[in-house]
Design an enzyme around this catalytic site. Structure first.
Site, short mmCIF file in Angstrom:
data_model
loop_
_atom_site.label_atom_id
_atom_site.label_comp_id
_atom_site.label_asym_id
_atom_site.label_seq_id
_atom_site.Cartn_x
_atom_site.Cartn_y
_atom_site.Cartn_z
N GLY A 19 0.95 -1.12 -0.15
CA GLY A 19 0.12 0.05 -0.05
C GLY A 19 1.34 1.33 -0.05
O GLY A 19 2.10 1.37 0.70
N CYS A 20 0.08 2.96 -0.27
CA CYS A 20 1.20 3.72 -0.70
C CYS A 20 1.64 3.80 0.94
O CYS A 20 2.91 4.55 0.97
CB CYS A 20 0.16 4.69 -1.59
SG CYS A 20 -2.07 4.91 -0.74
N TYR A 21 0.90 3.62 1.97
CA TYR A 21 0.50 4.68 3.49
C TYR A 21 2.07 3.36 3.90
O TYR A 21 3.48 3.73 4.74
CB TYR A 21 -0.05 4.69 4.33
CG TYR A 21 -1.64 6.02 3.72
CD1 TYR A 21 -0.74 6.92 3.95
CD2 TYR A 21 -2.18 5.64 4.08
CE1 TYR A 21 -1.30 8.30 4.48
CE2 TYR A 21 -3.37 6.63 3.94
CZ TYR A 21 -2.88 8.19 3.80
OH TYR A 21 -3.65 8.83 3.65
#
Length: 345
Positions: A150-152
């Protein structure tokens, strides 16, 4: 040439994949698929591709007849939507890079707790590989299914991994405060993504229950062989793209800022896309690139280490990281097609 297919090509991440793979010197795009735009030309959905991509998007039924023509398929679908095609592709011996959260958590019960749906492919979780190249390059080389982070999670794990692996901080003291651009919410129509709802404001969301929390905890725990629990709070900010993660932890070793910088530089010395900066980092310096820029600081008054990490959520947080994983998987230089500087304006 590596022959690829993209399922979910008309979302923000999907179109970013198309852009990257179209300019990749070792790739041929065999098909593009879309649930919402099957039968439409891709460049009628994204007009900036006119003259560059003339492909018509196909439906899932047709995808099944075309899979035999590809070496790898990218799944750029929301969570819960890729199970059928992941299983179908793997059974045909085709490599898969899945950009949803469906295969990131190794414990199916944890997945069901955080994603609120039952996991139908529990047996596949055993051999899915977490696709964070800077930390798991060797595993990626042998993978059949890569779950793209995921990006986070990407920004946070890269910022915190040296602290955990080098045993520099108290494990229970970690706090991650992160901000994301609006494209992180996807292209689907949502009230909270409307211009008047998200412009000129900031808001926290998913406090205490964001799905990237267990992902960050799981991967950091691998470095110390103990369960890490942390506090993670994401925020939506009125920019198109970008992640800014500020990570805090309590130091347990006597270090100064210079020593901490040197530790980070050594940790990532062989990782081209990680830049440990002397300057404070900004989102615009990584926009439209695969780079992760970070800056480390120590608040001597409180004995806290503060690591700031910035990535482009659609690039290093999704599409370009997926391409980096593909490069590693097929044994080519991982910078291929990705050695692009940020377009800051």
């Amino acid at each position: 040439m590596i022959k690829v297919g993209i399922i979910g090509s008309t979302g923000y991440i999907g179109q970013q994949l198309v852009w990257l793979l179209k300019i990749h010197p070792n790739v041929e795009i065999v098909f593009l698929s879309s649930y919402n735009y099957a039968g439409y030309s891709f460049n009628s959905v994204y007009n900036n591709y006119k003259g560059f991509v003339e492909t018509t998007c196909i439906n899932i039924k047709e995808v099944k007849t075309r899979l035999k023509d590809v070496d790898i398929v990218f799944m750029a679908l929301p969570h819960g939507k890729s199970f059928e095609m992941v299983k179908y592709s793997l059974n045909l011996g085709i490599k898969v890079i899945d950009l949803s959260g469906d295969f990131r958590l190794k414990d199916s019960k944890e997945y069901e707790k955080w994603y609120k749906i039952e996991h139908p492919l529990k047996e596949v979780l055993k051999y899915s590989v977490y696709g964070l190249p800077e930390l798991f390059r060797k595993d990626i080389k042998k993978a059949s299914l890569i779950c793209n982070p995921g990006c986070y999670a990407t920004a946070s794990i890269l910022a915190l991994a040296p602290l955990i692996k080098l045993d520099l901080v108290e494990k229970g003291s970690i706090i991650v405060d992160a901000k994301s651009g609006v494209s992180g919410a996807g292209r689907a129509l949502k009230t909270q993504s409307l211009y008047c709802e998200c412009n000129e404001t900031m808001k926290a969301y998913g406090i205490g229950n964001h799905r990237h929390t267990p992902e960050i905890e799981q991967e950091l725990s691998r470095f110390c062989k103990e369960d890490i629990k942390l506090t993670f709070t994401p925020h939506l900010v009125p920019i198109n793209r970008g992640i800014f993660a500020t990570c805090y932890a309590t130091l347990k070793k006597d270090l100064n800022k210079v020593q901490l910088e040197e530790a980070y530089e050594k940790f990532y010395e062989n990782d081209y896309f990680i830049k440990v900066m002397k300057e404070l980092v900004e989102v615009k310096w990584i926009k439209n690139s695969n780079f992760c820029n970070m800056n480390v600081n120590i608040d001597e008054r409180t004995n806290k280490v503060i690591v700031s990490s910035v990535i482009d959520n659609l690039m290093k947080g999704a599409a370009s990281q997926a391409v980096q994983n593909m490069n590693i998987l097929f044994g080519i230089d991982e910078k291929t097609g990705l050695n692009i500087p940020s377009m800051m304006i």
